[in-house]
Design an enzyme around this catalytic site. Structure first.
Site, PDB file in Angstrom:
ATOM      1  NE  ARG A   1      -2.734   0.753   3.524  1.00  0.00           N
ATOM      2  CZ  ARG A   1      -3.515   0.416   4.557  1.00  0.00           C
ATOM      3  NH1 ARG A   1      -4.748  -0.026   4.334  1.00  0.00           N
ATOM      4  NH2 ARG A   1      -3.082   0.505   5.790  1.00  0.00           N
TER       5      ARG A   1
ATOM      6  CE  LYS B   1      -2.722   4.618   7.240  1.00  0.00           C
ATOM      7  NZ  LYS B   1      -4.022   4.778   7.887  1.00  0.00           N
TER       8      LYS B   1
ATOM      9  CD  GLU C   1     -12.105   5.627   4.215  1.00  0.00           C
ATOM     10  OE1 GLU C   1     -11.598   4.659   4.810  1.00  0.00           O
ATOM     11  OE2 GLU C   1     -11.514   6.252   3.314  1.00  0.00           O
TER      12      GLU C   1
HETATM   13  C1  PLP Z   1      -9.082   6.421   6.317  1.00  0.00           C
HETATM   14  C2  PLP Z   1      -8.840   5.038   6.788  1.00  0.00           C
HETATM   15  N1  PLP Z   1      -9.708   4.080   6.436  1.00  0.00           N
HETATM   16  C3  PLP Z   1      -9.555   2.806   6.810  1.00  0.00           C
HETATM   17  C4  PLP Z   1      -8.477   2.420   7.597  1.00  0.00           C
HETATM   18  C5  PLP Z   1      -8.309   0.982   7.968  1.00  0.00           C
HETATM   19  O1  PLP Z   1      -7.230   0.395   7.274  1.00  0.00           O
HETATM   20  P1  PLP Z   1      -6.460  -0.856   7.869  1.00  0.00           P
HETATM   21  O2  PLP Z   1      -7.465  -1.907   8.106  1.00  0.00           O
HETATM   22  O3  PLP Z   1      -5.473  -1.216   6.832  1.00  0.00           O
HETATM   23  O4  PLP Z   1      -5.837  -0.395   9.135  1.00  0.00           O
HETATM   24  C6  PLP Z   1      -7.556   3.394   8.005  1.00  0.00           C
HETATM   25  C7  PLP Z   1      -6.423   3.032   8.855  1.00  0.00           C
HETATM   26  O5  PLP Z   1      -5.403   2.653   8.389  1.00  0.00           O
HETATM   27  C8  PLP Z   1      -7.721   4.723   7.577  1.00  0.00           C
HETATM   28  O6  PLP Z   1      -6.852   5.689   7.921  1.00  0.00           O
END
Ligand code: PLP
Length: 355
Positions: free
Chosen positions: A100, A202, A238
């Protein structure tokens, strides 16, 4: 499996030493606790990463013209190290975080570590800080890899050099047996991400623009906001730092990832675990009405794990959902946490034991 970094730190960092002495492992919170070591690896001007090093936790030097400070050329990751019941430590799908980060780096025109360099650096950092990995069931060691344009630039250009840095922090369990469900407010006016934007990465600059809406919602007593899509304003996307799922009968649904939603690693794992449990899992557009009509709603992410949602408020209408014992989210949480801590069989090969 013992490592060269398994013992107490050889340097004496007075600050972390005093903090360590006072740690109350039974009541870990969600604040920042500095641990002994950080990992730093810098790319050359040609964008090549070679050997990184562990350094005592502390401030870093940065040029005021670094592109991360001026143009937001930066990415972060979030992952955890879990203590097993037998005292060992394991990571969960670390190569997914590496991939990622590479995807984000491509978009921001930055050099990124290879998957092997990334995973190796994470292992070294966790082993160097292993005394900070909380006892099994009391929490986990949060791992924060950063990648940023550290080279100096004038003019809107990518930095010639980038820096990969990792720090860690012990955190308590966000989810305490279903006793603290989240209460979400659907944010109608400010979207978090836009088509062709960076919502699917991210990217550090995705987060601060929505501090104010989250702060306002929290001041009204909500746990967080649930964002809508920027085009139709009717599909949920989200939460500020986690993905969302709804449960209706035997079906769990989550918004599809088309660039405006972060493709969460927990989200991806839940979809597979749900199918293992005989549930139907869908990735699709999820209109607000489907959320309000759901049996259960839950959030997923590295920090929150699987966190049940007790209520969603939309247009002043508050709808409540099932939480606690016997719920689908509880079953998924038990399965996921069991795999992460080594208590359950890991038939997917997701856990990476490091000691
Ligand atoms: C905006 C956002 N959505 C979703 C997630 C969940 O991602 P993950 O399951 O990879 O931690 C995160 C955290 O990393 C995030 O910052």
């Amino acid at each position: 499996m013992e490592s060269t970094f398994s013992s107490k730190p050889s340097h004496m960092n007075r600050e972390t030493e005093e903090i360590y002495e006072k740690m109350d492992w039974n009541n870990l919170g969600f604040g920042l606790t500095p641990t002994d070591y950080i990992y730093v690896m810098e790319s050359t001007n040609g964008g090549i990463f070679s050997e990184g090093t562990l350094k005592p936790y502390g401030n870093i030097d940065i040029n005021p013209a670094a592109s991360v400070l001026n143009y937001g050329q930066g990415l972060f990751e979030g992952m955890k190290a879990y203590r097993r019941e037998d005292g060992g430590i394991q990571l969960f799908r670390p190569e997914e975080n590496a991939l990622r980060m590479q995807k984000g780096a491509e978009r921001l025109l930055m050099a990124a570590p290879s998957v092997e360099q990334f995973v190796n650096a994470v292992k070294q950092t966790v082993l160097a800080n292993k005394r900070w990995v909380p006892p099994c069931g009391k929490g986990s060691l949060y791992i924060r890899p950063l990648l940023f344009g550290s080279g100096a630039v004038m003019g809107i250009n990518p930095a010639p050099e980038s820096t990969f840095l990792i720090f860690t922090c012990p955190l308590g369990n966000f989810y305490k047996g279903g006793s603290a469900p989240m209460n979400l407010l659907i944010e109608e006016s400010v979207p978090r991400a836009f088509p062709e934007g960076t919502g699917g990465l991210k990217n550090i600059s995705n987060y601060s623009p929505v501090f104010s809406v989250a702060k306002e919602a929290k001041a009204k007593g909500f746990s967080d906001v649930l964002f809508l899509d920027a085009v139709d304003h009717k599909y949920v996307e989200e939460v500020s730092s986690c993905n969302i799922f709804i449960v209706k009968g035997n079906v769990i649904s989550t918004p599809e990832t088309l660039g405006t939603i972060l493709p969460g690693i927990t989200r991806k794992s839940i979809i597979e675990i749900a199918r293992d449990l005989g549930l139907q899992a869908e990735e699709r557009k999820v209109p607000v009405e489907d959320v309000l009509d759901a049996d259960e709603v839950f959030c997923s992410g590295t920090a929150v794990g699987i966190s049940p949602v007790g209520s969603v408020t939309y247009h002043d209408k508050r709808v409540e959902f099932k939480t606690g014992e016997g719920t689908v989210s509880q079953k998924l949480f038990d399965m996921l946490r069991g795999i992460q801590t080594g208590a359950l069989e890991d038939k997917h090969g997701w856990a990476v034991r490091i000691c």
